[in-house]
Design a protein around this motif. Structure first.
Motif, PDB file in Angstrom:
ATOM      1  N   TYR A 132      57.013  72.993  -1.774  1.00 43.66           N
ATOM      2  CA  TYR A 132      57.611  74.311  -1.562  1.00 43.66           C
ATOM      3  C   TYR A 132      56.684  75.424  -2.046  1.00 43.66           C
ATOM      4  O   TYR A 132      56.621  76.495  -1.424  1.00 43.66           O
ATOM      5  CB  TYR A 132      58.956  74.396  -2.278  1.00 43.66           C
ATOM      6  CG  TYR A 132      60.032  73.540  -1.661  1.00 43.66           C
ATOM      7  CD1 TYR A 132      60.182  73.454  -0.285  1.00 43.66           C
ATOM      8  CD2 TYR A 132      60.909  72.802  -2.455  1.00 43.66           C
ATOM      9  CE1 TYR A 132      61.160  72.666   0.287  1.00 43.66           C
ATOM     10  CE2 TYR A 132      61.906  72.014  -1.887  1.00 43.66           C
ATOM     11  CZ  TYR A 132      62.020  71.953  -0.518  1.00 43.66           C
ATOM     12  OH  TYR A 132      62.997  71.169   0.059  1.00 43.66           O
ATOM     13  N   THR A 152      67.408  68.469  -9.380  1.00 44.18           N
ATOM     14  CA  THR A 152      67.025  68.136  -8.001  1.00 44.18           C
ATOM     15  C   THR A 152      67.018  66.640  -7.779  1.00 44.18           C
ATOM     16  O   THR A 152      67.538  66.138  -6.769  1.00 44.18           O
ATOM     17  CB  THR A 152      65.633  68.713  -7.689  1.00 44.18           C
ATOM     18  OG1 THR A 152      65.659  70.138  -7.862  1.00 44.18           O
ATOM     19  CG2 THR A 152      65.223  68.391  -6.259  1.00 44.18           C
ATOM     20  N   VAL A 156      69.527  64.665  -5.114  1.00 42.15           N
ATOM     21  CA  VAL A 156      69.026  63.856  -4.001  1.00 42.15           C
ATOM     22  C   VAL A 156      69.510  62.412  -4.116  1.00 42.15           C
ATOM     23  O   VAL A 156      69.935  61.796  -3.128  1.00 42.15           O
ATOM     24  CB  VAL A 156      67.484  63.916  -3.945  1.00 42.15           C
ATOM     25  CG1 VAL A 156      66.944  62.936  -2.900  1.00 42.15           C
ATOM     26  CG2 VAL A 156      67.021  65.331  -3.629  1.00 42.15           C
ATOM     27  N   TRP A 188      73.605  66.495   3.561  1.00 40.19           N
ATOM     28  CA  TRP A 188      72.166  66.789   3.559  1.00 40.19           C
ATOM     29  C   TRP A 188      71.919  68.291   3.513  1.00 40.19           C
ATOM     30  O   TRP A 188      70.992  68.755   2.828  1.00 40.19           O
ATOM     31  CB  TRP A 188      71.504  66.205   4.802  1.00 40.19           C
ATOM     32  CG  TRP A 188      71.315  64.723   4.841  1.00 40.19           C
ATOM     33  CD1 TRP A 188      71.583  63.904   5.897  1.00 40.19           C
ATOM     34  CD2 TRP A 188      70.786  63.866   3.818  1.00 40.19           C
ATOM     35  NE1 TRP A 188      71.270  62.602   5.602  1.00 40.19           N
ATOM     36  CE2 TRP A 188      70.773  62.556   4.334  1.00 40.19           C
ATOM     37  CE3 TRP A 188      70.331  64.089   2.523  1.00 40.19           C
ATOM     38  CZ2 TRP A 188      70.314  61.469   3.584  1.00 40.19           C
ATOM     39  CZ3 TRP A 188      69.877  63.007   1.779  1.00 40.19           C
ATOM     40  CH2 TRP A 188      69.867  61.725   2.304  1.00 40.19           C
ATOM     41  N   TRP A 192      69.651  69.964   0.626  1.00 42.42           N
ATOM     42  CA  TRP A 192      68.354  70.543   0.977  1.00 42.42           C
ATOM     43  C   TRP A 192      68.391  72.059   1.075  1.00 42.42           C
ATOM     44  O   TRP A 192      67.394  72.686   1.391  1.00 42.42           O
ATOM     45  CB  TRP A 192      67.825  69.894   2.248  1.00 42.42           C
ATOM     46  CG  TRP A 192      67.527  68.454   1.980  1.00 42.42           C
ATOM     47  CD1 TRP A 192      68.229  67.376   2.418  1.00 42.42           C
ATOM     48  CD2 TRP A 192      66.474  67.941   1.151  1.00 42.42           C
ATOM     49  NE1 TRP A 192      67.685  66.229   1.918  1.00 42.42           N
ATOM     50  CE2 TRP A 192      66.607  66.540   1.144  1.00 42.42           C
ATOM     51  CE3 TRP A 192      65.442  68.538   0.425  1.00 42.42           C
ATOM     52  CZ2 TRP A 192      65.733  65.718   0.423  1.00 42.42           C
ATOM     53  CZ3 TRP A 192      64.571  67.720  -0.290  1.00 42.42           C
ATOM     54  CH2 TRP A 192      64.723  66.333  -0.283  1.00 42.42           C
ATOM     55  N   THR A 193      69.548  72.647   0.809  1.00 40.06           N
ATOM     56  CA  THR A 193      69.628  74.073   0.506  1.00 40.06           C
ATOM     57  C   THR A 193      69.474  74.284  -0.998  1.00 40.06           C
ATOM     58  O   THR A 193      68.812  75.221  -1.448  1.00 40.06           O
ATOM     59  CB  THR A 193      70.962  74.669   0.981  1.00 40.06           C
ATOM     60  OG1 THR A 193      71.066  74.528   2.405  1.00 40.06           O
ATOM     61  CG2 THR A 193      71.053  76.156   0.639  1.00 40.06           C
ATOM     62  N   ALA A 195      67.921  72.199  -3.191  1.00 42.61           N
ATOM     63  CA  ALA A 195      66.617  71.779  -3.721  1.00 42.61           C
ATOM     64  C   ALA A 195      65.591  72.912  -3.728  1.00 42.61           C
ATOM     65  O   ALA A 195      64.986  73.187  -4.777  1.00 42.61           O
ATOM     66  CB  ALA A 195      66.101  70.570  -2.946  1.00 42.61           C
ATOM     67  N   SER A 212      66.800  76.483   6.313  1.00 41.48           N
ATOM     68  CA  SER A 212      65.949  75.344   5.970  1.00 41.48           C
ATOM     69  C   SER A 212      66.794  74.116   5.675  1.00 41.48           C
ATOM     70  O   SER A 212      66.455  72.998   6.094  1.00 41.48           O
ATOM     71  CB  SER A 212      65.081  75.697   4.757  1.00 41.48           C
ATOM     72  OG  SER A 212      64.267  74.608   4.382  1.00 41.48           O
ATOM     73  N   GLY A 213      67.910  74.308   4.962  1.00 40.64           N
ATOM     74  CA  GLY A 213      68.784  73.187   4.642  1.00 40.64           C
ATOM     75  C   GLY A 213      69.401  72.559   5.874  1.00 40.64           C
ATOM     76  O   GLY A 213      69.437  71.328   6.007  1.00 40.64           O
ATOM     77  N   THR A 216      66.687  70.724   7.968  1.00 36.44           N
ATOM     78  CA  THR A 216      66.354  69.455   7.319  1.00 36.44           C
ATOM     79  C   THR A 216      67.479  68.444   7.518  1.00 36.44           C
ATOM     80  O   THR A 216      67.230  67.265   7.797  1.00 36.44           O
ATOM     81  CB  THR A 216      66.121  69.665   5.814  1.00 36.44           C
ATOM     82  OG1 THR A 216      65.133  70.669   5.621  1.00 36.44           O
ATOM     83  CG2 THR A 216      65.647  68.374   5.158  1.00 36.44           C
ATOM     84  N   ILE A 262      61.366  66.501   5.931  1.00 37.02           N
ATOM     85  CA  ILE A 262      61.585  67.406   4.798  1.00 37.02           C
ATOM     86  C   ILE A 262      60.469  68.438   4.696  1.00 37.02           C
ATOM     87  O   ILE A 262      60.719  69.647   4.586  1.00 37.02           O
ATOM     88  CB  ILE A 262      61.689  66.598   3.489  1.00 37.02           C
ATOM     89  CG1 ILE A 262      62.921  65.691   3.529  1.00 37.02           C
ATOM     90  CG2 ILE A 262      61.745  67.529   2.284  1.00 37.02           C
ATOM     91  CD1 ILE A 262      62.966  64.670   2.408  1.00 37.02           C
TER      92      ILE A 262
END
Length: 292
Positions: A132, A152, A156, A188, A192-193, A195, A212-213, A216, A262
């Protein structure tokens, strides 16, 4: 404040792109420049190398956390996810009925052992933070924010188990399969929002985070669905020819595919944020001077 600064920086890059005297579809049109940014971004981020590194970290850091937590808690959601995705019964490897036998010495290891595994597993979160940082050009967090790595990693790892639980929804008549897919995408998307929000210390705007979340999540769900079709046969052949080594190689290879999603999703959203049309303006949010 950092998210506002990032939006301003993105808007400035768009302004520079508009003033360049270029020709050709890839450079001379807004959509062409966006496509070019996507391609350039994937190359610049070194998507293959970073995805390989991330897949290795998932295999050596995240999976041990899932396995250890499953053994100590008796919650076999992680095993269900593996069985559902790769098409082999984890019990066949342990010689039991699907669970790993716990002897007294391992039980004594207990919470201390789990803590050691979790702390070692933060290498995955550190690798993801570097991804990132490279994509969004923000500082990578250090040891002072180690709790973000831990949060994080746990998010996950927990999401992997929850995704396995969504398969229970398929038992519902008619609506079961769609509900399972929606549930998987929702899990997900949340993870992934969360993270990038944790690992960039809130540098991204809410719009960048959720887009982005969702991107992904859709990509990982598609990979997961495809895996249910192709992986059981691949896994069976690998196990017959190479035994556990074949299973490990198949697992790492598929984790690489997931890592590409990802890393690639973050890079694609960054390129879309530089788009000169309404898509880019929405992702950047209201920034003074960003108009046609």
């Amino acid at each position: 404040m950092r998210s506002v600064k990032l939006s301003v920086a993105l808007a400035r890059e768009v302004s520079v792109a508009r003033t360049e005297a270029v020709t050709g579809w890839l450079r001379g049109t807004p959509y062409g420049r966006t496509l070019r940014r996507v391609i350039d971004g994937l190359v610049a981020i070194q998507i293959v190398d970073r995805s390989l590194a991330l897949a290795a970290q998932i295999f050596t850091s995240v999976l041990p956390v899932i396995i250890t937590a499953s053994v100590l808690s008796g919650w076999n959601a992680g095993a269900k996810t593996i069985n559902d995705q790769f098409g082999f019964d984890a019990g066949s490897l342990s010689g039991s009925n699907g669970s790993v036998p716990v002897d007294p010495s391992f039980a004594a290891f207990g919470v201390v052992g789990l803590l050691m595994v979790v702390l070692g597993g933060t290498s995955f979160a550190r690798a993801l933070a570097r991804v990132y940082g490279a994509v969004w050009k923000v500082p990578v967090i250090g040891p002072r924010d180690a709790w973000r790595w831990l949060a994080t990693l746990l998010a996950v790892a927990l999401s992997a188990g929850l995704v396995g639980q969504t398969r229970e929804l398929t038992q519902i008549r008619y609506a079961g399969q769609p509900l399972a897919l929606v549930g998987e995408v929702a899990i997900w998307a949340f993870v992934w929002t969360l993270a990038p929000f944790l690992l960039t210390k809130g540098a991204l705007t809410g719009r960048l985070l959720w887009v982005s979340g969702v991107l992904t999540a859709v990509g990982l769900t598609a990979v997961h669905v495809a895996g249910r079709v192709v992986l059981p046969r691949i896994t069976t052949n690998a196990q017959q020819h190479f035994g556990p080594l074949g299973l490990a190689f198949t697992s790492v290879s598929w984790l690489f595919v997931m890592s590409v999603v990802i890393v690639g999703a973050a890079s694609v959203v960054e390129a879309l944020a530089l788009d000169e049309t309404s898509v880019g303006r929405y992702l950047r949010g209201p920034v003074s001077g960003d108009h046609e």
